[in-house]
Each structure stands twice: as C-alpha cells, then as structure tokens.
Design a protein around this motif. Structure first.
Motif, PDB file in Angstrom:
ATOM      1  N   ARG A   1       4.727 -55.025   0.930  1.00 58.18           N
ATOM      2  CA  ARG A   1       3.927 -53.847   0.571  1.00 58.18           C
ATOM      3  C   ARG A   1       3.225 -53.996  -0.776  1.00 58.18           C
ATOM      4  NH1 ARG A   1       2.665 -50.999   4.641  1.00 58.18           N
ATOM      5  NH2 ARG A   1       2.425 -49.120   3.406  1.00 58.18           N
TER       6      ARG A   1
ATOM      7  N   LYS B   1      -0.089 -52.584  -1.202  1.00 58.31           N
ATOM      8  CA  LYS B   1      -0.124 -51.117  -1.296  1.00 58.31           C
ATOM      9  C   LYS B   1       0.425 -50.656  -2.643  1.00 58.31           C
ATOM     10  CE  LYS B   1      -1.331 -50.710   3.054  1.00 58.31           C
ATOM     11  NZ  LYS B   1      -2.429 -49.974   3.635  1.00 58.31           N
TER      12      LYS B   1
ATOM     13  N   VAL C   1       1.285 -47.792  18.305  1.00 55.39           N
ATOM     14  CA  VAL C   1       2.639 -47.487  18.758  1.00 55.39           C
ATOM     15  C   VAL C   1       2.593 -46.144  19.500  1.00 55.39           C
ATOM     16  CG1 VAL C   1       4.958 -46.886  17.952  1.00 55.39           C
ATOM     17  CG2 VAL C   1       3.758 -48.832  16.954  1.00 55.39           C
TER      18      VAL C   1
ATOM     19  N   ALA D   1       5.017 -38.945  21.804  1.00 56.95           N
ATOM     20  CA  ALA D   1       5.714 -38.956  20.513  1.00 56.95           C
ATOM     21  C   ALA D   1       4.933 -39.415  19.290  1.00 56.95           C
ATOM     22  CB  ALA D   1       6.974 -39.813  20.637  1.00 56.95           C
TER      23      ALA D   1
HETATM   24  N1  ACO Z   1       0.422 -47.124  15.654  1.00 52.87           N
HETATM   25  C1  ACO Z   1       0.560 -48.186  14.823  1.00 52.87           C
HETATM   26  N2  ACO Z   1       0.535 -48.092  13.474  1.00 52.87           N
HETATM   27  C2  ACO Z   1       0.349 -46.872  12.947  1.00 52.87           C
HETATM   28  C3  ACO Z   1       0.197 -45.721  13.750  1.00 52.87           C
HETATM   29  C4  ACO Z   1       0.235 -45.887  15.163  1.00 52.87           C
HETATM   30  N3  ACO Z   1       0.119 -44.860  16.005  1.00 52.87           N
HETATM   31  N4  ACO Z   1       0.045 -44.648  12.943  1.00 52.87           N
HETATM   32  C5  ACO Z   1       0.104 -45.100  11.665  1.00 52.87           C
HETATM   33  N5  ACO Z   1       0.280 -46.439  11.666  1.00 52.87           N
HETATM   34  C6  ACO Z   1       0.481 -47.321  10.511  1.00 52.87           C
HETATM   35  C7  ACO Z   1      -0.638 -47.207   9.510  1.00 52.87           C
HETATM   36  O1  ACO Z   1      -1.637 -48.139   9.821  1.00 52.87           O
HETATM   37  C8  ACO Z   1       0.053 -47.500   8.198  1.00 52.87           C
HETATM   38  O2  ACO Z   1       0.189 -48.867   7.998  1.00 52.87           O
HETATM   39  P1  ACO Z   1      -0.005 -49.444   6.498  1.00 52.87           P
HETATM   40  O3  ACO Z   1       0.750 -48.517   5.578  1.00 52.87           O
HETATM   41  O4  ACO Z   1       0.627 -50.822   6.562  1.00 52.87           O
HETATM   42  O5  ACO Z   1      -1.469 -49.445   6.258  1.00 52.87           O
HETATM   43  C9  ACO Z   1       1.479 -46.989   8.417  1.00 52.87           C
HETATM   44  O6  ACO Z   1       1.630 -46.862   9.827  1.00 52.87           O
HETATM   45  C10 ACO Z   1       1.751 -45.664   7.807  1.00 52.87           C
HETATM   46  O7  ACO Z   1       0.667 -44.852   8.128  1.00 52.87           O
HETATM   47  P2  ACO Z   1       0.381 -43.527   7.360  1.00 52.87           P
HETATM   48  O8  ACO Z   1      -1.009 -43.124   7.698  1.00 52.87           O
HETATM   49  O9  ACO Z   1       0.778 -43.649   5.935  1.00 52.87           O
HETATM   50  O10 ACO Z   1       1.458 -42.603   8.019  1.00 52.87           O
HETATM   51  P3  ACO Z   1       1.196 -41.247   8.627  1.00 52.87           P
HETATM   52  O11 ACO Z   1       1.605 -40.274   7.628  1.00 52.87           O
HETATM   53  O12 ACO Z   1      -0.112 -41.120   9.278  1.00 52.87           O
HETATM   54  O13 ACO Z   1       2.271 -41.260   9.784  1.00 52.87           O
HETATM   55  C11 ACO Z   1       2.926 -41.112  11.977  1.00 52.87           C
HETATM   56  C12 ACO Z   1       2.127 -41.932  10.982  1.00 52.87           C
HETATM   57  C13 ACO Z   1       4.274 -40.834  11.365  1.00 52.87           C
HETATM   58  C14 ACO Z   1       3.128 -41.879  13.254  1.00 52.87           C
HETATM   59  C15 ACO Z   1       2.115 -39.793  12.237  1.00 52.87           C
HETATM   60  O14 ACO Z   1       0.976 -40.109  12.975  1.00 52.87           O
HETATM   61  C16 ACO Z   1       2.902 -38.747  12.950  1.00 52.87           C
HETATM   62  O15 ACO Z   1       3.617 -37.974  12.318  1.00 52.87           O
HETATM   63  N6  ACO Z   1       2.745 -38.650  14.321  1.00 52.87           N
HETATM   64  C17 ACO Z   1       3.339 -37.594  15.088  1.00 52.87           C
HETATM   65  C18 ACO Z   1       4.821 -37.782  15.225  1.00 52.87           C
HETATM   66  C19 ACO Z   1       5.423 -36.547  15.761  1.00 52.87           C
HETATM   67  O16 ACO Z   1       5.665 -35.604  15.038  1.00 52.87           O
HETATM   68  N7  ACO Z   1       5.661 -36.507  17.110  1.00 52.87           N
HETATM   69  C20 ACO Z   1       6.127 -35.329  17.793  1.00 52.87           C
HETATM   70  C21 ACO Z   1       7.600 -35.220  17.833  1.00 52.87           C
HETATM   71  S1  ACO Z   1       8.351 -36.506  18.795  1.00 52.87           S
HETATM   72  C22 ACO Z   1       9.210 -35.751  20.015  1.00 52.87           C
HETATM   73  O17 ACO Z   1       9.193 -34.572  20.170  1.00 52.87           O
HETATM   74  C23 ACO Z   1       9.905 -36.641  20.992  1.00 52.87           C
END
Ligand code: ACO
Length: 333
Positions: free
Chosen positions: A89, A92, A150, A175
């Motif tokens: 990291r 970053k 993901v 998710a």
């Molecule tokens: N796929 C792959 N990589 C990703 C994705 C993704 N979908 N989303 C973010 N990243 C990577 C970014 O590129 C970043 O990488 P880097 O730091 O090396 O550049 C890293 O992950 C972190 O990204 P951020 O933008 O800092 O994180 P963010 O705050 O956007 O969080 C998260 C990503 C946690 C996945 C967000 O999109 C999220 O909260 N999604 C919804 C999750 C949720 O609440 N789901 C519902 C509940 S689940 C259930 O009920 C079963």
C-alpha cells in the motif's frame, strides 16, 4: 445427501486453513468448535488467547484446543505483516507506523495471513459490516488475475424442483458492487456461472435479469443488460447465457417459451444475474424471509483467495456452512 452435506464432506478432504478474525464472538467460537469436531477445516482463531480459553470453558466447547489461536496485539509475525502491508500500500501512502496499528485489526491481519500463505481463506462478518470485511480484502488480496470485479452469490435452496436445477438457484450480485457497468455485469455473470459449477456442481444456464424480455420494454437500464449479455457471451462463449429476461421468463417454461422462444436459457435458468446490487440484495432477503427459502452465502467471487462475509444475523450453522464453502473455493474447485 443434500448439497450442504456434500459441500461439508468435500471440505473435509481438503484440510484447508480458514482464519476466523472474530475469534471471541459467541457464534463464531461455537462454529469453530463444530468445524473442528467434524474436521471440516483447520481453524485459525484471532483474538486474545485468555479470552478465547475462558469462552471455550463458558460454552463447554471440547475442540477449541485444536484451533491455532493468534493474538493480533502480540504475535511473532506482526512486524513482517506490517512490512508486507507497507509494500502493498505504499503507493497509497501507507507508513510503517500506520501499518503496525492496522495489523492489530483482526480483519487486516487475516487478509495479510492469506497474502503471506499462512491461511487459505477467511470467514468474517458476524460482528463487522460487509464494507469493513471487504475493504482490507479488496486492498490486500485483490481480484483474481484477469478480473476487475468482486461480487457475492447466494445458493437458494428452494425445495421447488420445478425451478432452477431441481430447486437450486445460484444468484448474484447480492453483496458487493452497487451499480455495475455493463462490463462488470458481464464479469459477474461469468464468475457466477463458475461458482455454480464449482460449488453447486451444476451446468450453468445463466439468465441476465431485467424488467424487460427480449425488447418488451425500452429504457437505458434495459440497454445495459442487453450490452452485458453480449459481453458475457463474448467472454465465455462456451457458457449458456441469455438475456434480457424477466424473472418469470427465466424460470417458468411456459412463460419462457412465449416471451423468448428458442432461448437456451428461458424457462430453465439455474443462474440468475441481477441488474444491480439493490435488486439482488432485496430479492434474496425477500425470498429468504417471506418464502422461507434457505439462502447460503454470500459466496464472494472474483477475489484472488476465498474470503467470505457473513450477515450479522447469521447462526452458528451459517458460519459452519460458509467455512465449508470457503474451504471448497480454496481447493479451487
Ligand atoms: N471489485 C473489486 N475491487 C473493488 C471493488 C469491487 N466491486 N470495489 C472497490 N474495489 C477496490 C478499489 O479499487 C480499491 O482498491 P485500491 O485501494 O487498491 O485502489 C479498494 O477496493 C478499496 O476501495 P474503496 O473505494 O476505498 O472502498 P469503498 O469504500 O468503495 O468500498 C465496498 C468498497 C466495501 C465493496 C463498497 O462498494 C461497499 O460497501 N459495497 C456494498 C457492500 C454492502 O453493504 N452490501 C450489502 C450487504 S451484504 C448482505 O446483505 C449479504
């Protein structure tokens, strides 16, 4: 033997090391005991060893002494994990001082153990939100080579053999990715088909869901699903993928025949790809609660190593099941 029993039997053969960062959480430690008793996986519990021993006594757990217990605050590899975190990291702005603090966070420690080859997979989320479980995983373990997105799939065990594969449906994304682009949606379709093959052992027939079937409605959201369908077919020409389809056209043969005649998927889909996280998350929770359908997951897909997130309302058996699934993913099946 039902699907979950089969998954547990398969996991027993692999002896995978699954790290549970919430090692002092009641359902997690009880699940760890059961996993060890049944030999489903090797368990690494993160948490204060004294507290874990006291909890094992309090809950009369007989097998926790077979777990590897690691104290995130004091353990021999703390500094080397912090160095790895800085290395990963530094672009970053991560400093050694910040990294030494972050490695005390069990969710970061777990992903660093996986990255270092000290664990094969992780299950967490009984206490922590999805975002908190996912963020270190996305930052440290990252996506599989060639993938960018993901997502989270659920196995819906409907006990209605007329739907899906003898009642089984694999659905995503429920998710992770709130508003996927057409390309991301296509990737989600292909990775979900692969999860269906690997975990559920079925030949996937993938429906790209919408509120329109084959042009019945016009809207930019429909266009996105049409585009995603085309991209997914190009990404994986060997797979049966069709869209855009409404849910009834995807699942019910008479409706499928009427609305999408000649489709290899309509009326017999066993994999459903939702157009957005809103739709996926709401849909699985509705069928789970109102129809009483067992929903197993989310099984996270697209990550370079298996890391799976629990719902905070999970039961002990949900954790046991997800650990078994994680072990199967770790085996690369
Ligand atoms: N796929 C792959 N990589 C990703 C994705 C993704 N979908 N989303 C973010 N990243 C990577 C970014 O590129 C970043 O990488 P880097 O730091 O090396 O550049 C890293 O992950 C972190 O990204 P951020 O933008 O800092 O994180 P963010 O705050 O956007 O969080 C998260 C990503 C946690 C996945 C967000 O999109 C999220 O909260 N999604 C919804 C999750 C949720 O609440 N789901 C519902 C509940 S689940 C259930 O009920 C079963």
């Amino acid at each position: 033997m039902n699907l979950l029993e089969q998954i547990k039997e398969n996991a027993k053969q692999y002896g995978k090391r699954i790290v549970l960062p919430e090692g002092t959480e009641e359902r997690t430690i009880k699940a760890a005991d059961q996993i060890l008793a049944e030999g489903i996986a090797k368990v690494i519990l993160l948490g204060n060893p004294t507290e874990i021993a006291e909890l094992a006594k309090k809950y009369e757990l007989q097998n926790i002494d077979k777990a590897t217990v690691i104290d995130p605050i004091a353990h021999e590899k703390k500094e080397s994990y912090a160095e790895l975190l800085v290395e990963l990291r530094k672009s970053k702005g991560m400093t050694m001082e910040q990294a030494m603090k972050l490695v005390e966070d069990p969710l970061y420690l777990a992903t660093l153990m996986i990255k270092s080859g000290d664990a094969d997979g992780e299950v967490a989320g009984a206490l922590n939100s999805t975002g908190n479980v996912l963020r270190p995983a996305l930052q440290i373990v990252k996506t599989k080579p060639g993938l960018t997105t993901v997502s989270g799939a659920f196995l819906l065990l409907t006990e209605k053999p007329e739907y899906g594969e003898n009642g089984l449906l694999v659905v995503a994304d429920c998710a992770v990715t709130p508003e996927p682009t057409a390309t991301q949606l296509a990737e989600i379709a292909v990775t979900t088909a692969n999860t269906a093959k690997a975990i559920a052992k079925i030949e996937p027939r993938v429906a790209m869901l919408s509120f329109s079937t084959k042009g019945s409605a016009k809207h930019e959201r429909v266009d996105k699903v049409v585009e995603a369908t085309k991209l997914a077919q190009e990404m994986a020409p060997e797979l049966m993928i069709d869209g855009e389809l409404q849910a009834d056209a995807a699942l019910v043969p008479s409706v499928g025949n009427q609305k999408a005649p000649g489709s290899p998927v309509a009326g017999k889909a066993n994999v459903l790809v939702f157009p957005s996280l809103e739709v996926g998350n709401i849909s699985y929770k509705l069928v789970q609660r109102i129809a009483g359908i067992e929903a197993v997951g989310p099984v996270l897909q697209g990550m370079a190593a298996p890391i799976n997130d629990l719902s905070r309302g999970c039961s002990v058996s949900d954790i046991v099941n997800l650990v078994a699934i994680t072990a199967c993913q770790a085996q690369g099946l």
